[in-house]
Write a protein that holds these residues in place. Structure first.
Motif, PDB file in Angstrom:
ATOM      1  N   ALA A  18       9.705  -3.832   6.061  1.00 31.84           N
ATOM      2  CA  ALA A  18       9.078  -3.729   4.740  1.00 31.84           C
ATOM      3  C   ALA A  18      10.019  -3.125   3.701  1.00 31.84           C
ATOM      4  CB  ALA A  18       7.813  -2.881   4.843  1.00 31.84           C
ATOM      5  N   THR A  19       9.715  -3.447   2.460  1.00 31.89           N
ATOM      6  CA  THR A  19      10.406  -2.875   1.304  1.00 31.89           C
ATOM      7  C   THR A  19       9.633  -1.646   0.844  1.00 31.89           C
ATOM      8  OG1 THR A  19      11.146  -5.048   0.577  1.00 31.89           O
ATOM      9  CG2 THR A  19      11.065  -3.337  -1.109  1.00 31.89           C
ATOM     10  N   HIS A  65       7.823  -1.950 -10.764  1.00 34.83           N
ATOM     11  CA  HIS A  65       6.637  -2.665 -10.298  1.00 34.83           C
ATOM     12  C   HIS A  65       5.398  -2.045 -10.927  1.00 34.83           C
ATOM     13  CE1 HIS A  65       8.398  -4.397  -6.269  1.00 34.83           C
ATOM     14  NE2 HIS A  65       9.231  -4.526  -7.281  1.00 34.83           N
ATOM     15  N   HIS A  86       1.635  -6.131  -9.202  1.00 33.98           N
ATOM     16  CA  HIS A  86       0.954  -6.160  -7.894  1.00 33.98           C
ATOM     17  C   HIS A  86      -0.518  -6.519  -7.953  1.00 33.98           C
ATOM     18  CE1 HIS A  86       3.812  -3.828  -5.075  1.00 33.98           C
ATOM     19  NE2 HIS A  86       4.482  -4.024  -6.200  1.00 33.98           N
ATOM     20  N   LYS A 184       6.018 -14.326  -0.494  1.00 32.92           N
ATOM     21  CA  LYS A 184       7.085 -13.450  -0.008  1.00 32.92           C
ATOM     22  C   LYS A 184       6.569 -12.059   0.356  1.00 32.92           C
ATOM     23  CE  LYS A 184       9.744 -13.783  -3.798  1.00 32.92           C
ATOM     24  NZ  LYS A 184      10.902 -13.722  -4.702  1.00 32.92           N
ATOM     25  N   TYR A 185       5.540 -11.604  -0.372  1.00 34.35           N
ATOM     26  CA  TYR A 185       5.157 -10.197  -0.229  1.00 34.35           C
ATOM     27  C   TYR A 185       3.690  -9.992   0.124  1.00 34.35           C
ATOM     28  CZ  TYR A 185       9.474  -9.645  -2.879  1.00 34.35           C
ATOM     29  OH  TYR A 185      10.767  -9.718  -3.306  1.00 34.35           O
ATOM     30  N   SER A 187       1.696  -6.713   0.002  1.00 32.76           N
ATOM     31  CA  SER A 187       1.802  -5.323  -0.431  1.00 32.76           C
ATOM     32  C   SER A 187       0.584  -4.554   0.050  1.00 32.76           C
ATOM     33  CB  SER A 187       1.910  -5.292  -1.965  1.00 32.76           C
ATOM     34  OG  SER A 187       1.731  -3.985  -2.467  1.00 32.76           O
ATOM     35  N   SER A 202       2.300  -5.647   7.048  1.00 32.06           N
ATOM     36  CA  SER A 202       2.747  -5.425   5.666  1.00 32.06           C
ATOM     37  C   SER A 202       4.264  -5.577   5.570  1.00 32.06           C
ATOM     38  CB  SER A 202       2.361  -4.006   5.230  1.00 32.06           C
ATOM     39  OG  SER A 202       2.994  -3.700   4.006  1.00 32.06           O
ATOM     40  N   ASN A 203       4.731  -6.092   4.426  1.00 30.36           N
ATOM     41  CA  ASN A 203       6.180  -6.077   4.200  1.00 30.36           C
ATOM     42  C   ASN A 203       6.544  -5.416   2.874  1.00 30.36           C
ATOM     43  OD1 ASN A 203       5.700  -8.021   2.249  1.00 30.36           O
ATOM     44  ND2 ASN A 203       6.609  -9.698   3.407  1.00 30.36           N
ATOM     45  N   MET A 204       5.571  -4.729   2.280  1.00 31.12           N
ATOM     46  CA  MET A 204       5.840  -3.957   1.057  1.00 31.12           C
ATOM     47  C   MET A 204       4.911  -2.748   1.035  1.00 31.12           C
ATOM     48  SD  MET A 204       6.196  -5.352  -2.827  1.00 31.12           S
ATOM     49  CE  MET A 204       7.917  -5.811  -2.685  1.00 31.12           C
TER      50      MET A 204
END
Ligand SMILES: *Cc1c(COP(=O)(O)O)cnc(C)c1O
Length: 217
Positions: A18-19, A65, A86, A184-185, A187, A202-204
């Protein structure tokens, strides 16, 4: 631990899955700079005015963001620089973002916010509504916004099983739409529940108080 140490700790803990979005709302520029110097370049804010003041004062390679609820009439103040919105909760907001992005000659990436929590105070749409927007003619005519994923906030509760259920539900909705719409995301996850969010794909991750300390409103 210092802000710099926290950045290092959380970045290591969540990557490469995750970012990290460092949520700096209410925090002063010095704190953001400390995180920035520790290598953090993605920050999340929930008020457009505050984010814009910080954008103007801080290094220009920061990615800002907007993680909070957006009022349509304030979109114009962030349209020139925001890197990801978001919490798009309705088509009308998307239309306004598209219009303002066009004036700036850019494409703004957005996430649709789904309602997964039980609290009424948490905004968001149903999965079916998200799908409706993604496949709508209105959206396909928009050249200056791109929906690149989903965002959600779990219920504020000690009940981990409930939080896991909510994250799992959001991940399912994400998987249903991801390939077709080149997502892509995903969140999801904050200071209190990011571990559960990671577990559910999750990747954010949006972390504020665990990095910068408690907020005094
Ligand atoms: C404030 C906020 C966060 C960060 O919350 P912490 O509990 O301080 O990590 C994450 N997401 C959203 C949408 C927020 O408003």
């Amino acid at each position: 631990m210092s802000i710099a140490e926290n950045i290092k700790k959380y970045t290591e803990e969540i990557s490469p899955q995750a970012t990290l979005v460092a949520v700096s709302k209410t925090k002063p520029n010095e704190d953001i700079l400390e995180a920035y110097e520790a290598g953090q370049h993605v920050f999340g804010e929930n008020k457009i005015q505050e984010m814009t003041d910080k954008y103007e004062a801080l290094p220009k390679d920061i990615e800002w963001h907007m993680i909070g609820h957006v009022q349509t009439n304030k979109v114009k103040y962030m349209a020139s620089y925001v890197s990801l919105v978001h919490a798009v909760h309705k088509l009308k907001l998307l239309k306004e973002i598209n219009k303002r992005a066009k004036q700036e000659d850019r494409v703004i990436e957005c996430l649709l916010q789904l309602k997964i929590a039980e609290e009424d105070s948490k905004y968001g749409m149903e999965g079916t509504e998200a799908e409706k927007i993604l496949t709508s003619e209105a959206y396909s005519a928009m050249e200056n916004v791109k929906i690149v994923g989903l965002m959600g906030m779990a219920t504020f509760t000690e009940n981990e099983a409930q939080i896991e259920q909510e994250f799992e539900f959001l991940k399912k909705q994400y998987d249903k739409l991801a390939e077709k719409h080149q997502f892509k995301y995903l969140s999801m996850g904050m200071s209190g529940d990011y571990k559960l969010a990671l577990k559910h794909g999750s990747n954010m991750i949006r972390i504020g108080s665990s990095i910068f300390g408690e907020r005094n409103y």
